[in-house]
Design a protein around this motif. Structure first.
Motif, short mmCIF file in Angstrom:
data_model
loop_
_atom_site.label_atom_id
_atom_site.label_comp_id
_atom_site.label_asym_id
_atom_site.label_seq_id
_atom_site.Cartn_x
_atom_site.Cartn_y
_atom_site.Cartn_z
N GLU A 52 -3.55 -2.36 -11.75
CA GLU A 52 -2.91 -1.24 -12.42
C GLU A 52 -2.23 -0.30 -11.43
OE1 GLU A 52 -5.29 0.94 -15.14
OE2 GLU A 52 -5.97 -0.84 -16.26
N ARG A 53 -2.84 -0.13 -10.25
CA ARG A 53 -2.29 0.76 -9.23
C ARG A 53 -2.37 0.04 -7.88
NH1 ARG A 53 -1.76 5.86 -11.28
NH2 ARG A 53 -1.40 6.74 -9.23
N HIS A 54 -1.31 0.17 -7.09
CA HIS A 54 -1.33 -0.42 -5.75
C HIS A 54 -0.33 0.33 -4.86
CE1 HIS A 54 2.42 -2.55 -6.78
NE2 HIS A 54 1.83 -2.86 -7.93
N THR A 55 -0.42 0.11 -3.56
CA THR A 55 0.33 0.90 -2.58
C THR A 55 1.84 0.71 -2.69
OG1 THR A 55 0.05 -0.85 -0.93
CG2 THR A 55 -1.56 0.93 -0.92
N PHE A 56 2.30 -0.45 -3.13
CA PHE A 56 3.74 -0.68 -3.21
C PHE A 56 4.42 0.20 -4.26
CE2 PHE A 56 2.19 -4.70 -1.37
CZ PHE A 56 2.94 -4.70 -0.20
N GLN A 57 3.66 0.61 -5.26
CA GLN A 57 4.22 1.51 -6.27
C GLN A 57 4.57 2.87 -5.67
OE1 GLN A 57 0.78 1.28 -8.80
NE2 GLN A 57 1.82 0.00 -10.32
N GLU A 58 3.82 3.25 -4.64
CA GLU A 58 4.03 4.57 -4.03
C GLU A 58 5.40 4.70 -3.37
OE1 GLU A 58 0.77 5.11 -1.37
OE2 GLU A 58 -0.76 5.02 -2.96
N LYS A 59 6.00 3.58 -2.98
CA LYS A 59 7.32 3.62 -2.34
C LYS A 59 8.39 4.15 -3.30
CE LYS A 59 6.35 -0.31 0.73
NZ LYS A 59 6.63 0.26 2.07
N PHE A 60 8.13 4.08 -4.60
CA PHE A 60 9.13 4.47 -5.59
C PHE A 60 8.76 5.73 -6.37
CE2 PHE A 60 9.22 -0.17 -5.09
CZ PHE A 60 10.50 -0.31 -4.58
N MET A 61 7.61 6.32 -6.05
CA MET A 61 7.17 7.51 -6.77
C MET A 61 8.18 8.65 -6.62
SD MET A 61 3.03 7.59 -6.18
CE MET A 61 2.88 9.09 -7.13
N GLY A 62 8.61 9.21 -7.73
CA GLY A 62 9.59 10.28 -7.72
C GLY A 62 11.02 9.81 -7.54
N LEU A 63 11.21 8.47 -7.44
CA LEU A 63 12.55 7.94 -7.23
C LEU A 63 13.02 7.08 -8.40
CD1 LEU A 63 12.17 6.87 -3.47
CD2 LEU A 63 13.44 8.85 -4.35
N VAL A 64 12.21 6.08 -8.77
CA VAL A 64 12.59 5.14 -9.83
C VAL A 64 11.38 4.85 -10.70
CG1 VAL A 64 13.48 2.85 -10.38
CG2 VAL A 64 14.32 4.05 -8.36
N PRO A 65 11.51 4.95 -12.02
CA PRO A 65 10.38 4.66 -12.91
C PRO A 65 10.28 3.15 -13.24
CG PRO A 65 12.23 5.44 -14.21
CD PRO A 65 12.69 5.48 -12.77
N PHE A 66 9.98 2.36 -12.22
CA PHE A 66 9.81 0.92 -12.47
C PHE A 66 8.60 0.69 -13.36
CE2 PHE A 66 12.09 0.15 -8.29
CZ PHE A 66 13.19 -0.47 -8.87
N SER A 67 8.77 -0.20 -14.35
CA SER A 67 7.65 -0.55 -15.23
C SER A 67 6.61 -1.38 -14.48
CB SER A 67 8.15 -1.34 -16.44
OG SER A 67 9.03 -0.56 -17.21
N HIS A 68 7.08 -2.31 -13.64
CA HIS A 68 6.20 -3.15 -12.83
C HIS A 68 6.80 -3.29 -11.44
CE1 HIS A 68 4.16 -4.33 -16.55
NE2 HIS A 68 5.33 -4.67 -17.05
N VAL A 69 5.94 -3.18 -10.43
CA VAL A 69 6.34 -3.48 -9.05
C VAL A 69 5.50 -4.68 -8.62
CG1 VAL A 69 6.46 -2.66 -6.68
CG2 VAL A 69 6.93 -1.08 -8.56
N LEU A 70 6.13 -5.85 -8.54
CA LEU A 70 5.43 -7.11 -8.34
C LEU A 70 5.79 -7.70 -6.98
CD1 LEU A 70 6.27 -8.48 -11.89
CD2 LEU A 70 4.07 -7.50 -11.17
N VAL A 71 4.78 -7.88 -6.15
CA VAL A 71 4.98 -8.38 -4.78
C VAL A 71 4.13 -9.63 -4.62
CG1 VAL A 71 4.79 -7.85 -2.33
CG2 VAL A 71 5.38 -6.03 -3.96
N TYR A 72 4.76 -10.75 -4.29
CA TYR A 72 4.02 -12.01 -4.21
C TYR A 72 3.03 -12.02 -3.05
CZ TYR A 72 3.12 -17.05 -3.94
OH TYR A 72 2.52 -18.27 -3.89
#
Length: 233
Positions: A52-72
């Motif tokens: 539900e929460r992970h560090t890669f989401q933090e790169k976009f906080m306040g910039l883009v409201p991505f629904s999912h940030v998926l990193v293989y």
């Protein structure tokens, strides 16, 4: 040459010029391509699709409201993914990108993303850069994802309007300023009010993905997510 003779010939060639694993440089066992089973098992997967929460989401906080940030997988210096991506980008091995897309597609399928997206859009290269390389590695990844998820790829959904110099040594703010306004939506009818999955090869600061997201969200698209082959912590 019949199939049996061809098989013997390939086995003979492999004794002289063995195919080596991109991850560990050991000879590949018969039936494996590019990555041996051990390196495949040891890929540093992030499992972001299950969190539900992970560090890669933090790169976009306040910039883009991505629904999912998926990193293989994690991008680790001199690690498996760095070697694999180098071969994909510089050794004319398009199949590697498709293979990674298939692998991640199966993970996403098992993770409940079977019907999560309406269109897959690869981050475009500048036409001159793509002409030199011969292909877009993000598009290869998109093809593999599309094959498994049964979601169409809109190859020219975005176009890059200008070329910029390498951003490797630039900070996040400068990277965002450099790429601002360099992408435009090309196929509006196929993306407007759709759930779009934007795909790229490596996530570092996220500046390129932010620049791609701006025109897509302005359409507007119904929802915007991102998937990449590897991410830098």
């Amino acid at each position: 040459m019949n199939m049996k003779i061809k098989e013997y010939w390939n086995d003979f060639l492999s004794l002289i010029y063995p195919n080596l694993c991109l991850g560990c440089d050991d000879p590949l066992p018969q039936g494996s391509k590019y990555i041996c089973p051990k390196c495949h098992y040891n890929l540093p997967k992030t499992n972001t699709h299950a969190l539900e929460r992970h560090t890669f989401q933090e790169k976009f906080m306040g910039l883009v409201p991505f629904s999912h940030v998926l990193v293989y997988a994690y991008f680790i210096k001199n690690g498996i993914m760095q070697h694999v991506l180098h071969a994909l980008k510089y050794n004319d091995n398009q199949e590697i990108g498709i293979m990674l897309g298939r692998w991640y597609g199966h993970d996403l399928l098992l993770g409940g993303y079977a019907d999560a997206f309406d269109a897959i859009v690869p981050v475009p290269l500048h036409p001159k850069k793509q002409e030199i390389r011969g292909y877009n590695q993000a598009y290869c990844f998109a093809l593999g994802l599309s094959e498994v998820l049964k979601t169409p790829v809109v190859e020219h959904g975005l176009i890059r309007t200008k070329h910029i110099d390498s951003q490797t040594k630039k900070g996040k703010v400068n990277r965002i300023l450099d790429v601002e306004g360099i992408f435009e939506v090309q196929e509006i009818d196929r993306l407007k009010d759709k759930r779009v999955l934007l795909v790229d090869d490596v996530l570092t600061t996220g500046s390129t993905l932010v620049a791609c997201a701006t025109p897509l969200l302005a359409l507007p698209c119904q929802a915007l997510s991102v998937a990449v082959m590897a991410g830098v912590k």
